[in-house]
Structure formats: C-alpha cells, structure tokens
Design a protein around this motif. Sequence first.
Motif, PDB file in Angstrom:
ATOM      1  N   UNK A 119      -1.012  26.263  20.181  1.00 41.54           N
ATOM      2  CA  UNK A 119       0.213  26.234  19.360  1.00 41.54           C
ATOM      3  C   UNK A 119      -0.129  26.626  17.571  1.00 41.54           C
ATOM      4  N   UNK A 120      -1.109  26.210  17.224  1.00 41.73           N
ATOM      5  CA  UNK A 120      -1.583  26.502  15.671  1.00 41.73           C
ATOM      6  C   UNK A 120      -1.704  27.873  15.439  1.00 41.73           C
ATOM      7  N   UNK A 121      -1.851  28.898  16.473  1.00 31.26           N
ATOM      8  CA  UNK A 121      -1.936  30.195  16.306  1.00 31.26           C
ATOM      9  C   UNK A 121      -0.746  30.812  16.926  1.00 31.26           C
ATOM     10  N   UNK A 122       0.257  30.079  17.361  1.00 28.60           N
ATOM     11  CA  UNK A 122       1.626  30.523  17.857  1.00 28.60           C
ATOM     12  C   UNK A 122       2.655  30.976  16.820  1.00 28.60           C
ATOM     13  N   UNK A 123       2.994  32.092  16.755  1.00 33.02           N
ATOM     14  CA  UNK A 123       4.204  32.300  15.899  1.00 33.02           C
ATOM     15  C   UNK A 123       5.184  33.220  16.536  1.00 33.02           C
ATOM     16  N   UNK A 124       6.604  32.821  16.636  1.00 32.56           N
ATOM     17  CA  UNK A 124       7.561  33.361  17.159  1.00 32.56           C
ATOM     18  C   UNK A 124       8.217  34.301  15.983  1.00 32.56           C
ATOM     19  N   UNK A 125       8.618  35.525  16.191  1.00 33.16           N
ATOM     20  CA  UNK A 125       9.249  36.400  15.304  1.00 33.16           C
ATOM     21  C   UNK A 125      10.472  36.701  15.441  1.00 33.16           C
ATOM     22  N   UNK A 126      11.571  36.416  14.415  1.00 32.97           N
ATOM     23  CA  UNK A 126      12.988  36.863  14.512  1.00 32.97           C
ATOM     24  C   UNK A 126      13.557  36.697  13.198  1.00 32.97           C
ATOM     25  N   UNK A 127      14.680  36.364  13.170  1.00 35.11           N
ATOM     26  CA  UNK A 127      15.551  36.401  11.784  1.00 35.11           C
ATOM     27  C   UNK A 127      15.761  35.094  11.563  1.00 35.11           C
ATOM     28  N   UNK A 128      15.602  34.327  10.545  1.00 33.77           N
ATOM     29  CA  UNK A 128      15.961  33.061  10.203  1.00 33.77           C
ATOM     30  C   UNK A 128      17.374  32.849   9.853  1.00 33.77           C
ATOM     31  N   UNK A 129      17.941  31.775   9.946  1.00 29.92           N
ATOM     32  CA  UNK A 129      19.395  31.252   9.905  1.00 29.92           C
ATOM     33  C   UNK A 129      19.711  31.851   8.481  1.00 29.92           C
ATOM     34  N   UNK A 130      19.117  31.465   7.599  1.00 26.85           N
ATOM     35  CA  UNK A 130      19.612  32.262   6.065  1.00 26.85           C
ATOM     36  C   UNK A 130      19.591  33.403   6.026  1.00 26.85           C
ATOM     37  N   UNK A 131      18.924  34.364   6.786  1.00 23.73           N
ATOM     38  CA  UNK A 131      18.969  35.794   6.751  1.00 23.73           C
ATOM     39  C   UNK A 131      20.050  36.056   7.676  1.00 23.73           C
ATOM     40  N   UNK A 132      20.274  35.436   8.726  1.00 22.98           N
ATOM     41  CA  UNK A 132      21.237  35.865   9.729  1.00 22.98           C
ATOM     42  C   UNK A 132      22.750  35.493   8.936  1.00 22.98           C
ATOM     43  N   UNK A 133      22.683  34.460   8.051  1.00 28.66           N
ATOM     44  CA  UNK A 133      23.888  34.209   7.234  1.00 28.66           C
ATOM     45  C   UNK A 133      24.406  35.005   6.362  1.00 28.66           C
TER      46      UNK A 133
END
Length: 140
Positions: A119-133
């Motif tokens: 888990x410490x090396x696990x990163x999920x990539x996407x668009x955050x709520x602030x940027x989507x807003x």
Amino acid sequence: MKKAYRTAGKETLLHFFEENHDRQFTAEEIYLAVSKDVSVGRSSVYRNLSLLCESDTVKKFHSDERGGCVYQYVGESCDCREHFHEKCTRCGRVMHLDCHATAEFVSHLLSEHGFSVDCGQSILYGICADCRGKGGACNA
C-alpha cells in the motif's frame, strides 16, 4: 538508541514540507526552495531527507514522469503502509486514501488472486474533486 537531533536544516525542511504537505518534490526542487530562505548545502538537504524518510515523516516515491524520486510529507504519525494514495494528474496533489474499502480490496486481492499489495507504494492516478469542480471533462 539513536538521538534525534533537531538541526536548523532539518527544521527548515520540516517547515517546507508542512507548508506543502499535499505536493511532491524532487530533492533538487527542495534544495532550491529552502536555500532561498536559509543558507543550506545540497548535502545537508540530502542527508536530512534520508533522516526524514527513515523516521517515516517524509515518504519517498519513484516517479517516472519526474525522472527519479520525489518526496512528500506524511507527518510523524501517519502510516502510509496502511493505505493507498491518490494523485491528481492535473494539479499534481497527492492525497492519502484512508478508506475501509481499501483494506477490503487489499484483502480480496490477496485471498482471491494471491497478490500482496504494498500500500505504501500504491498510487491511484486520476482527477481530484477540486480539479473536476473547476470544469472540464475527466482526462484520466
């Protein structure tokens, strides 16, 4: 037992990370930022980064897009080995994903697929709520 020294260089780095807790930086970016305010050498920055990583106050991530390693403040009481991280591909923020569903997913992967997640090396990539807003379609 090793004594933890609180040097001016270490304090400067901690202050920098606390002010920028949701962003990642290369060692060079950190050096350039902190050396503007305080006389600190590159070797001191690298040495203190290593110490902060050893104490789990700062987390070191590999970043293909940045061409090496990046560092991010996680705090002195955060255990990044217990949750995933989310990284916004628009603004670059990295956030802790401390959610019960994560543990369920990790458990599922182990029991059903025989895969143990770091888990410490696990990163999920996407668009955050602030940027989507802020408008615009999701490009992730």
